[in-house]
Design a protein around this motif. Structure first.
Motif, PDB file in Angstrom:
ATOM      1  N   ARG A  96       8.937   0.081  -2.659  1.00 15.49           N
ATOM      2  CA  ARG A  96       7.600  -0.161  -3.211  1.00 15.49           C
ATOM      3  C   ARG A  96       6.622  -0.055  -2.054  1.00 15.49           C
ATOM      4  NH1 ARG A  96       7.189  -5.173  -7.109  1.00 15.49           N
ATOM      5  NH2 ARG A  96       5.258  -4.121  -7.544  1.00 15.49           N
ATOM      6  N   THR A  99      -0.400   2.769  -1.483  1.00 11.69           N
ATOM      7  CA  THR A  99      -0.870   4.147  -1.482  1.00 11.69           C
ATOM      8  C   THR A  99      -1.387   4.573  -0.117  1.00 11.69           C
ATOM      9  OG1 THR A  99      -2.975   3.352  -2.342  1.00 11.69           O
ATOM     10  CG2 THR A  99      -1.394   4.194  -3.924  1.00 11.69           C
ATOM     11  N   GLN A 122       3.317   1.589  -5.408  1.00 14.68           N
ATOM     12  CA  GLN A 122       3.973   2.612  -6.208  1.00 14.68           C
ATOM     13  C   GLN A 122       5.436   2.670  -5.790  1.00 14.68           C
ATOM     14  OE1 GLN A 122       2.132   4.266  -8.514  1.00 14.68           O
ATOM     15  NE2 GLN A 122       0.314   3.142  -7.831  1.00 14.68           N
ATOM     16  N   ARG A 123       6.295   3.016  -6.748  1.00 13.22           N
ATOM     17  CA  ARG A 123       7.706   3.200  -6.423  1.00 13.22           C
ATOM     18  C   ARG A 123       7.911   4.617  -5.896  1.00 13.22           C
ATOM     19  NH1 ARG A 123      11.290  -0.610  -7.849  1.00 13.22           N
ATOM     20  NH2 ARG A 123      10.642  -2.150  -9.383  1.00 13.22           N
ATOM     21  N   ASN A 132      -2.184  -1.646  -4.158  1.00 16.77           N
ATOM     22  CA  ASN A 132      -1.804  -0.594  -5.103  1.00 16.77           C
ATOM     23  C   ASN A 132      -0.412  -0.092  -4.722  1.00 16.77           C
ATOM     24  OD1 ASN A 132      -1.724   1.428  -6.944  1.00 16.77           O
ATOM     25  ND2 ASN A 132      -3.435   2.595  -6.116  1.00 16.77           N
TER      26      ASN A 132
END
Length: 73
Positions: free
Chosen positions: A61, A64, A47-48, A45
Motif C-alpha cells: 500500500r 501516490t 493505492q495497492r 491517498n
C-alpha cells in the motif's frame, strides 16, 4: 498498520476544520467570524501496487507521491 504508506511511512494527520460566516471585509462586509472549530483527519491517498522483488510480486500500500517518484525514475 492500516492507512500508512509502506515506503515513506506517511500516515493520517489531524487538522482543524474552521467554519466561518459573514462577508469578507475586502468584499464590503464587516469581516468573517469563526463559528466553530472541529478536528478532522486527513488520510494519505494510498493505492495497492504490485512490485517485483527478486522475481516475486509483492503487494504494497503506497501513497501516490511515492508512486509518482518511483515511476519517474
Amino acid at each position: 498498520m492500516a492507512k500508512v504508506c509502506e515506503l515513506c511511512g506517511k500516515g493520517p494527520i489531524v487538522v482543524n476544520s474552521v467554519t466561518r460566516r459573514g462577508k469578507a471585509r475586502a468584499a464590503g462586509g464587516v469581516g468573517r467570524k469563526t463559528t466553530g472549530i472541529s478536528k478532522t483527519r486527513q488520510l494519505p491517498n494510498l493505492q495497492r501496487v504490485v512490485i517485483n522483488k527478486g522475481g516475486v510480486g509483492v503487494r504494497l500500500r503506497v501513497c501516490t507521491k511515492c508512486m509518482k517518484n518511483a515511476y519517474a525514475a
